[in-house]
Design an enzyme around this catalytic site. Structure first.
Site, PDB file in Angstrom:
ATOM      1  N   TYR A  87       0.808  -1.241   0.000  1.00  0.00           N
ATOM      2  CA  TYR A  87       0.000   0.000   0.000  1.00  0.00           C
ATOM      3  C   TYR A  87       0.828   1.271   0.000  1.00  0.00           C
ATOM      4  O   TYR A  87       2.030   1.224   0.157  1.00  0.00           O
ATOM      5  CB  TYR A  87      -1.102  -0.018   1.051  1.00  0.00           C
ATOM      6  CG  TYR A  87      -0.816  -0.144   2.529  1.00  0.00           C
ATOM      7  CD1 TYR A  87       0.417   0.083   3.100  1.00  0.00           C
ATOM      8  CD2 TYR A  87      -1.876  -0.486   3.383  1.00  0.00           C
ATOM      9  CE1 TYR A  87       0.594  -0.026   4.465  1.00  0.00           C
ATOM     10  CE2 TYR A  87      -1.699  -0.583   4.755  1.00  0.00           C
ATOM     11  CZ  TYR A  87      -0.462  -0.348   5.276  1.00  0.00           C
ATOM     12  OH  TYR A  87      -0.295  -0.453   6.619  1.00  0.00           O
ATOM     13  N   GLU A  88       0.152   2.363  -0.281  1.00  0.00           N
ATOM     14  CA  GLU A  88       0.805   3.671  -0.514  1.00  0.00           C
ATOM     15  C   GLU A  88       1.834   3.594  -1.640  1.00  0.00           C
ATOM     16  O   GLU A  88       2.893   4.211  -1.570  1.00  0.00           O
ATOM     17  CB  GLU A  88       1.485   4.207   0.771  1.00  0.00           C
ATOM     18  CG  GLU A  88       0.675   4.175   2.031  1.00  0.00           C
ATOM     19  CD  GLU A  88      -0.711   4.750   1.875  1.00  0.00           C
ATOM     20  OE1 GLU A  88      -0.954   5.478   0.924  1.00  0.00           O
ATOM     21  OE2 GLU A  88      -1.572   4.434   2.708  1.00  0.00           O
ATOM     22  N   GLY A  89       1.477   2.862  -2.677  1.00  0.00           N
ATOM     23  CA  GLY A  89       2.378   2.699  -3.819  1.00  0.00           C
ATOM     24  C   GLY A  89       3.176   1.422  -3.646  1.00  0.00           C
ATOM     25  O   GLY A  89       4.093   1.373  -2.823  1.00  0.00           O
TER      26      GLY A  89
END
Lengths: 593, 593
Positions: A434-436
């Site tokens: 997550y978050e890229g």
């Protein structure tokens, strides 16, 4: 049952002896005296061990509930959340003007590691609120700040980030969620968002969703995306809550881990939203959140590794199995503890040397953020922008690997849920995604950050390493051969990799992108090498000056030597992969896979 | 929903073109014509996809039941087990004399991979039975064979292995389970065993437990351990089942994965047992099972990687996200498929090159077993004994890593349970632990196997590599630089590592043991390098002779080049770690951790 003790001594060592906070000439840092930070860390450590950790395994086993459209966090989370709020922890590093305690980011990060290590799922509820509040702080109107920040900084209201849709995650230009402008200046938001962490729950009175959406008629693709504040309940002029805003939860996901945090499908049906920042500049506003969130995720990688390490270490000292090959070390017992065995030590030292070096790297990053934000230092701003994908990608990948290694120390007991090691691994796994996802971090690093501002931040990094090596090469001969020389060699590998990209990436960008993942890890190793060289210098200097606690400093030197001798040489492998270029990666037709 | 298709074409290529089974001069191999093995593999593939795979995810979600002391496998397992039995699959490579089909191990392994990939939990029920039957076959009296083998080979009765106790796993010398001799020649077995896979369930009429226990008065430690047959239900002279034998299930474990296979705490209370093999020679008998089991576990590592790869590949081809940096490849669509991106290809090729090389390694191992067992070839016996820990440790570690990489291709969808990727990872994790944790494999390799028979098996391995390189260096110039040269370099690293152990391990065995894990991986890479060199030679030769299906052979060459250029150079890193010796690993006092 697993346990957790906050590593306050190590944090204090880093803050005061390695990074010398009070001398750093950053506003607010002068007040961060050792006694003061010790009081904060100690208190945070107590909360982590006694309030959050006991809910970690039960939260994992119970998971979140979803009934009649309402999500509930696991038992005990609400009471603990209220205690955290009462202690003012969510606003620790938020501005006083909106009810925060004005601590710098470096303290928020130090404390955040403990909370996250003790209970990642729980800590995410306030972590996402923090990220959303930061975006409002950076891009909101004063009215928006007055309306949303005080309750969010208290966590009376929580926040979320809404980016992903079923058909698009990384490629947000494909987004379909719409924002129709209304006559009163507000927007009607319609669409579906997925994978929304802490999307709904019973911990707060309201949920403030930050939602990316497209205003019809705007530019195509990513340039037509805007960011909106969409509260779950409308907020009246006096701050009280009004009607439900047509924000509903479609379902919550069954996941590999972080069971205690609700991952929601969010449906927006003509929900009222308010533009945050400028129209069509939503990505910029979102990146305020994302960059902070990426550091927060890097922290999670480190935190789960620490928690897992502590429990694997305890087991290695306690479990009697086999004899040391050089002669019994526990001759009166039926066998020696696991920790006598070289391969168990190798495993534990992989973990320990990563964690202690990684903690330094993370706190250095947090300090750079403070430096950039509080002093407007453009060099620090550029450097942390360069290092953010490295921090996120390297610390979460390696952090995950370390939880897997920690599991391994326990053998079969590492695989059954009772001992809690499986949860560390399952929870740590999400941080790589997550978050890229980490592949996207690598792309950001190589495709964007390296060349930013003419590549001067990378050059600045090399300059920093060079200066460090020059200034400290004479500390003593052992230090030079054990720390400075390997750091130089690793940094040379990084330079050679960057050079390869420059020479070949122009002709064909795939020559750079095929090596992006290796470059991210190569860079991470050099950063940890630099951290260890700095830690070792600090420890050696302390020993030389006859400071007490020689055991502690000697352990730092020994652990650092392990990192330099056994982990850092990975840079050469990454370089050789990078230098093999695009051909091995691009030659196979898609049909031939 | 995940899917699985058995890679029959690749297996056939390996069996017939690379390993040329029918020419191998091993009894039974001459009959393994391509059409014949194709029929077996195709049928096994169908069963894997249509019978076992559909129960994989449901079995994971449902798990096993435990009520009133009785364990139940997930829904559908019983019916599928009956179908497998009806097809004669459990006895595929067992002797005809006891109801088997007499196929060699290499065929059992080829087929086993498919079953295991489709449903590891399910396949373990018959896999453990196979292991137990093999031990009875090798060490049982003719009466024991007549009694137990026919129903076990049919899987009417299933089998288990009982080694671990609460306080001892690896160090079985600490064992407390007792075997009291009775006047009639039988023993009364009492004690508790844990982590017993397939320990009880509702799939078979009887469970034949092979239990390690100590006969009072025997030698201390591991030398006083004997192996016993302990049936769940007593067996009457006519083969019918008699009274319950005091074998009970204490509980079943909650685990990270393999939820469909019951991991039991087994309690033996004065249960009747029969000595298998000689008294106090239990470890030797157990190792018959263990070595076979280790190959089976190596297979699981490979199998889960294959299953995960297939699903990540399908996603990478299907999911539209972003554009190729060199220009749109799907210009009419909203975005390009993931597979255009270099880092996604890097990820997929890591998987593909490991899996195809690993499958060759595994089948080579199986062929060596056949050679050893069926022709009494001592060289093959020595070599497979040396390679068993490498196969187990390397294929399960790397196999696990590949399931993690496969997960990563799917981003958030890889983390939620719906898409099945999490299960591949969670199931694959156990293979690094059971049948001897991988650290123990490394210890077995370096501490025992290297020096076995004066070290001649390792020398034999090097000779084999050398001969291969010599014989094939002239195939063509590209082949030489892309395959032979890197293989030589990697093999040189392995030799240097072995030399380091020899030179330093005498003085201090920790110099060898501190590098054992790296040595295992170094060795694994060299084996895969050898496999790829062999595969590439085969492919190149086929292309040179104008065979059809050039695409298939070209893909082999391209995938092999990827392995040689990007994976094999890991040998240098492992060597440098090994050469750093014991000091970095042993210097830190246990208290300083």
């Amino acid at each position: 049952m697993p346990s957790y003790t906050a590593p306050t001594k190590d944090t204090q060592f880093l803050l005061h002896e390695v990074f010398k906070l009070t001398e750093a000439d950053i506003p607010g840092y002068a007040e961060l005296e050792s006694d003061f930070t010790n009081a904060i860390l100690t208190e945070a450590g107590k909360i982590a061990s006694s309030l959050l950790q006991p809910l970690n395994q039960s939260g994992d086993q119970e998971g979140c509930g979803f009934e009649d459209g309402q999500v509930t966090a696991p038992n005990g989370f609400k009471e603990a959340f209220d205690e955290m709020k009462a202690g003012g922890w969510p606003g620790l590093d938020m501005p006083e003007a909106y009810g925060g305690q004005n601590m710098p980011n470096v303290i928020g990060t130090a404390v955040g590691e403990y909370f996250s290590a003790a209970n990642q799922s729980f800590t995410m509820y306030q972590g996402l609120t923090h990220g959303a509040a930061s975006a409002i702080l950076a891009h909101g109107t004063e009215e928006q700040k007055q309306t949303y920040l005080p309750p969010m900084i208290q966590c009376t209201w929580t926040g979320t980030m809404n980016l992903t849709e079923p058909h698009c995650g990384t490629d947000l230009g494909l987004m379909r969620t719409k924002a129709d402008p209304q006559e009163d200046g507000s927007y009607k938001i319609s669409g579906q968002k997925i994978f929304i962490s802490a999307g709904d729950h019973n911990l707060s009175e309201n949920v403030i969703h930050l939602v990316l959406a497209k205003i019809p008629g705007g530019p195509d693709g990513i340039k037509g995306v805007s960011l909106f504040i969409v509260p779950k309940f409308m907020v009246n002029d006096d701050g009280s809550l009004g009607a439900h805003n047509g924000v509903s939860v479609g379902s919550i996901e069954e996941k590999m881990g972080i069971h205690g945090n609700a991952t929601c499908v969010m449906n927006y049906d003509d929900s009222t939203g308010y533009l945050l920042g400028e129209a069509h500049k939503g990505m910029r506003a979102m990146f305020t959140m994302m960059n902070e969130a990426r550091l927060g995720v890097a922290m999670q990688g480190l935190a789960q590794a620490e928690a897992a390490y502590q429990n694997s270490l305890a087991y290695a000292k306690d479990r009697l199995q086999g004899r040391a090959v050089t002669g019994a070390e526990n001759p009166d017992g039926p066998a020696d503890p696991l920790i006598v065995h070289p391969d168990i030590r190798r495993n534990l030292l992989d973990q320990k040397s990563f964690i202690e070096g990684g903690r330094a790297f993370l706190l250095w990053g947090a300090k750079l953020i403070d430096q950039a934000h509080l002093t407007g230092d453009a060099e620090a701003e550029g450097l942390i922008s360069l290092l953010t994908p490295v921090l996120k990608g390297f610390l979460t990948d390696q952090g995950y690997d370390m939880t897997v290694q920690a599991q391994q120390v326990l053998g079969g007991h590492g695989y059954i849920e009772e001992w809690g090691m499986s949860q560390f691994t399952r929870d740590a796994r999400i941080a790589m995604i997550y978050e890229g996802a980490n592949g996207v971090q690598a792309l950001d690093l190589v495709g964007r950050k390296l060349a930013q501002d003419g590549g001067k931040h990378l050059l600045g990094f090399f300059e920093r390493v060079k200066t460090f090596c020059k200034e400290n090469a004479d500390l003593n001969e052992d230090y030079k051969t054990q720390f400075i020389d390997p750091l130089k060699a690793a940094s040379k590998d990084l330079q050679a990799a960057a050079q390869f990209f420059m020479m070949n990436g122009m002709k064909n960008p795939n020559h750079a992108l095929a090596g992006s993942y290796d470059f991210m890890h190569l860079f991470g190793h050099v950063c940890l090498g630099l951290m260890w060289a700095d830690i070792a210098k600090t420890a050696q200097t302390a020993l030389d000056s006859g400071q007490e606690d020689a055991d502690f400093y000697n352990a730092k030197l020994t652990t650092g030597r392990f990192y330099m001798a056994r982990r850092l040489p990975a840079t050469a492998l990454h370089l050789s992969r990078i230098q093999s270029g695009a051909d091995p990666v691009m030659s196979l037709d898609a049909d031939q896979f």
